[in-house]
Design a protein around this motif. Structure first.
Motif, PDB file in Angstrom:
ATOM      1  N   TYR A 100     -51.585 -29.192 -22.673  1.00 35.88           N
ATOM      2  CA  TYR A 100     -51.052 -27.798 -22.575  1.00 35.88           C
ATOM      3  C   TYR A 100     -52.192 -26.933 -22.881  1.00 35.88           C
ATOM      4  O   TYR A 100     -52.489 -25.833 -22.111  1.00 35.88           O
ATOM      5  CB  TYR A 100     -49.955 -27.550 -23.372  1.00 35.88           C
ATOM      6  CG  TYR A 100     -48.655 -28.008 -22.972  1.00 35.88           C
ATOM      7  CD1 TYR A 100     -48.189 -28.241 -21.870  1.00 35.88           C
ATOM      8  CD2 TYR A 100     -47.810 -28.753 -24.033  1.00 35.88           C
ATOM      9  CE1 TYR A 100     -46.983 -28.642 -21.319  1.00 35.88           C
ATOM     10  CE2 TYR A 100     -46.589 -29.259 -23.665  1.00 35.88           C
ATOM     11  CZ  TYR A 100     -46.181 -29.129 -22.188  1.00 35.88           C
ATOM     12  OH  TYR A 100     -44.782 -29.681 -21.876  1.00 35.88           O
ATOM     13  N   THR A 135     -54.498 -26.538 -19.739  1.00 30.75           N
ATOM     14  CA  THR A 135     -53.535 -26.250 -18.597  1.00 30.75           C
ATOM     15  C   THR A 135     -53.478 -25.049 -18.755  1.00 30.75           C
ATOM     16  O   THR A 135     -53.564 -23.897 -17.672  1.00 30.75           O
ATOM     17  CB  THR A 135     -52.468 -27.000 -18.339  1.00 30.75           C
ATOM     18  OG1 THR A 135     -52.558 -28.436 -18.112  1.00 30.75           O
ATOM     19  CG2 THR A 135     -51.600 -26.512 -17.119  1.00 30.75           C
ATOM     20  N   LEU A 158     -47.420 -23.738 -12.815  1.00 30.09           N
ATOM     21  CA  LEU A 158     -48.050 -24.760 -13.383  1.00 30.09           C
ATOM     22  C   LEU A 158     -47.114 -25.758 -13.835  1.00 30.09           C
ATOM     23  O   LEU A 158     -47.256 -27.032 -13.672  1.00 30.09           O
ATOM     24  CB  LEU A 158     -49.169 -24.244 -14.530  1.00 30.09           C
ATOM     25  CG  LEU A 158     -50.591 -24.059 -13.994  1.00 30.09           C
ATOM     26  CD1 LEU A 158     -50.935 -25.417 -13.582  1.00 30.09           C
ATOM     27  CD2 LEU A 158     -50.647 -23.330 -12.999  1.00 30.09           C
ATOM     28  N   ILE A 180     -46.490 -29.697 -13.043  1.00 31.57           N
ATOM     29  CA  ILE A 180     -46.625 -30.900 -13.963  1.00 31.57           C
ATOM     30  C   ILE A 180     -45.118 -31.599 -13.665  1.00 31.57           C
ATOM     31  O   ILE A 180     -45.274 -32.983 -13.553  1.00 31.57           O
ATOM     32  CB  ILE A 180     -46.397 -30.362 -15.214  1.00 31.57           C
ATOM     33  CG1 ILE A 180     -47.739 -29.469 -15.649  1.00 31.57           C
ATOM     34  CG2 ILE A 180     -46.012 -31.322 -16.484  1.00 31.57           C
ATOM     35  CD1 ILE A 180     -47.529 -28.919 -17.057  1.00 31.57           C
ATOM     36  N   SER A 196     -53.925 -34.290 -11.598  1.00 29.59           N
ATOM     37  CA  SER A 196     -55.032 -33.555 -12.456  1.00 29.59           C
ATOM     38  C   SER A 196     -56.016 -32.950 -11.457  1.00 29.59           C
ATOM     39  O   SER A 196     -56.330 -31.588 -11.947  1.00 29.59           O
ATOM     40  CB  SER A 196     -55.660 -34.228 -13.379  1.00 29.59           C
ATOM     41  OG  SER A 196     -54.752 -34.922 -14.573  1.00 29.59           O
ATOM     42  N   GLN A 233     -54.379 -29.944  -9.799  1.00 25.88           N
ATOM     43  CA  GLN A 233     -54.295 -28.759 -10.931  1.00 25.88           C
ATOM     44  C   GLN A 233     -55.383 -28.178 -10.917  1.00 25.88           C
ATOM     45  O   GLN A 233     -55.470 -26.980 -11.066  1.00 25.88           O
ATOM     46  CB  GLN A 233     -53.618 -29.282 -12.128  1.00 25.88           C
ATOM     47  CG  GLN A 233     -52.131 -29.702 -11.982  1.00 25.88           C
ATOM     48  CD  GLN A 233     -51.568 -30.097 -13.320  1.00 25.88           C
ATOM     49  OE1 GLN A 233     -52.489 -30.493 -14.158  1.00 25.88           O
ATOM     50  NE2 GLN A 233     -50.578 -30.283 -13.362  1.00 25.88           N
TER      51      GLN A 233
END
Length: 354
Positions: free
Chosen positions: A278, A281, A303, A307, A325, A328
């Protein structure tokens, strides 16, 4: 010859920059999934669309978005001032450790004061962990990026050591985990048959409070001044060292609070797998939200969507977790790329002519 010249885009163009970044991420992500031998349309649909139509996934969006919004709001203070706290993950872990330790100390005790004490302890833990890079920066001019980042690994190992030793469940068959928190040390559920807890409205209130500070308080003005013109801030009497300590302290305290909410909410105990990224991110969330607290609220849901949808895509399409990943990370890359065109514009000129 094409050159870049400074240019400040209008508010409408700045507002739509995150939208263009999301669309570009979808296109590039689709290409990534295609190279992995997966159906790109189906993968994008599973990540961005399917969670919105599933009741359980919709409630989980709030669970994932709340800690992201809290951490990113704290980070936005420092990022606006040019103070780069990259170690929010470590402060998140320390907050969970300190808050969880208080909850375990009051194990079996009924009282409405237990959760507030856990929250205060978590904020104090995150604040103290953030003070390490703050003091090293102000005293020895150490780079807060490197120091805060390296402390993440120290915090992760500290959590593993504690749940394998002093905080280990005595009835847990020697597994590295703490007791399950008592009812008085867990966040109250707001909606039955879901995991939506009281930390979610608190995250919203934190965003509103941060907006008021940044827009209506002199401290918010000093933050923006220090980020935009450090020398002007110095001549205006703004103490750089004080701002570094305050910005890192705020971000650390809020990351610690998010750690308490995660430990006392969805997880319900301290375990080595508590850190789920977290803190890292949230950096993407902060920039996707344009470092604006209310924009961060929207970005945290985007986001959170990636996830939850990414976890579903891993299971249903057998997409590697590393690919999710990367997907993102593309969002941050495209956001920063498009952000260039809000500060510069392309100009056609003649080589050698100023």
């Amino acid at each position: 010859m094409l050159t870049l010249e400074p240019h400040r885009a209008g508010p409408v163009k700045q507002l739509f920059t995150p939208v263009w970044a999301i669309l570009a991420t979808m296109l590039a992500g689709g290409l990534l999934f295609l190279l992995l031998g997966k159906n790109p349309v189906e993968a994008i649909r599973i990540i961005f669309v399917d969670p919105l139509f599933d009741p359980f996934s919709r409630s989980e969006l709030f669970i994932k978005a709340a800690p992201l919004a809290i951490i990113a709001t704290g980070l936005s203070f420092g990022f606006r001032a040019g103070v780069w706290n990259i170690g929010a993950e470590g402060q998140f872990i320390l907050g969970a450790i300190c808050g969880g330790a208080v909850g375990l100390a009051f194990y079996g005790v009924e009282g409405v004061y237990v959760l507030p004490l856990m929250a205060l302890a978590g904020m104090a833990g995150g604040f103290a962990w953030a003070m390490i890079p703050a003091l090293l920066r102000t005293r020895f001019n150490a780079n807060e990026i490197l120091v805060s980042l390296m402390l993440v690994y120290v915090a992760t190992l500290l959590l593993s050591a504690l749940v394998s030793g002093p905080l280990r469940d005595p009835d847990g068959f020697n597994f590295p985990e703490s007791r399950q928190f008592h009812d008085s040390a867990t966040l109250p559920i707001l909606i039955e048959r879901t995991r939506i807890h009281i930390g979610i409205p608190i995250a919203f209130l934190i965003s509103v409070g941060a907006w008021l500070i940044l827009q209506r308080h002199v401290f918010g003005f000093h933050i923006k001044l220090m980020g935009a013109a450090p020398r002007a801030a110095h001549f205006a009497g703004v103490s750089t060292n004080r701002m570094v300590v305050l910005c890192l302290g705020i971000s650390g305290a809020l990351a610690g609070l998010a750690g308490v909410f995660e430990a006392a909410g969805p997880v319900g105990q301290l375990v080595p797998s508590l850190p789920t990224g977290y803190g890292f991110t949230a950096i993407i969330v902060a920039f996707l939200g344009r470092l604006q607290p209310l924009g961060i609220l929207f970005a945290s849901f985007v986001l959170a969507l990636t996830i939850i949808g990414g976890e579903t895509a891993q299971f249903s399409l057998q997409i590697p977790a590393a690919a999710i990943s990367v997907f993102q990370g593309m969002l941050l890359f495209f956001l920063l790329a498009f952000d260039i065109f809000t500060r510069f514009r392309i100009r056609r000129g003649v080589a050698g002519v100023a």
